[in-house]
Each structure stands twice: as structure tokens, then as C-alpha cells.
Motif scaffolding. Structure first.
Motif: not given
Length: 67
Positions: A32-41
């Protein structure tokens, strides 16, 4: 004679089945992509509060000026 030929054909065909290479396992799926969904929320939420406050103050001041 036909029975002997039939038996030999069956025996040689079975040997070919046992001599075959085993099937390879299926390839693993892509990671899966390494980007979190809640980054910078939190930053986005703070920006939304500040811009909402600024726009509401601007709207109220222009509304009072038009009266």
C-alpha cells in the motif's frame, strides 16, 4: 498387443505428470502507499477555523456597512 501398448502409454504419461515442475506461487500484491490518510489533518482544521472566522467577520462588517 494393444493392452501392452495401452499400459505403456498410461505409465509413461503418469511419469510425465510426476516429473513436472511444481506450480509457482502467485505473486505478492503491491504494497500500500506509504502516505497516512490523516497527515496534516490538525493543520487543515485550524486553517478552516481561522478562515471561517475571517470570512464571517468580513461578511458581518460588509453587511453592517450596507445598512
Amino acid at each position: 498387443m494393444n493392452k501392452v501398448i495401452t499400459i505403456l502409454v498410461v505409465l509413461f504419461s503418469i511419469q510425465g505428470v510426476f516429473a513436472a515442475d511444481p506450480a509457482l506461487p502467485p505473486p505478492t500484491p503491491a504494497p500500500p502507499p506509504g502516505l497516512p490518510i490523516d497527515g496534516g489533518l490538525v493543520v487543515l482544521f485550524v486553517f478552516a477555523l481561522i478562515s471561517g472566522y475571517y470570512l464571517s467577520k468580513k461578511y458581518i462588517s460588509t453587511k453592517k456597512g450596507s445598512l
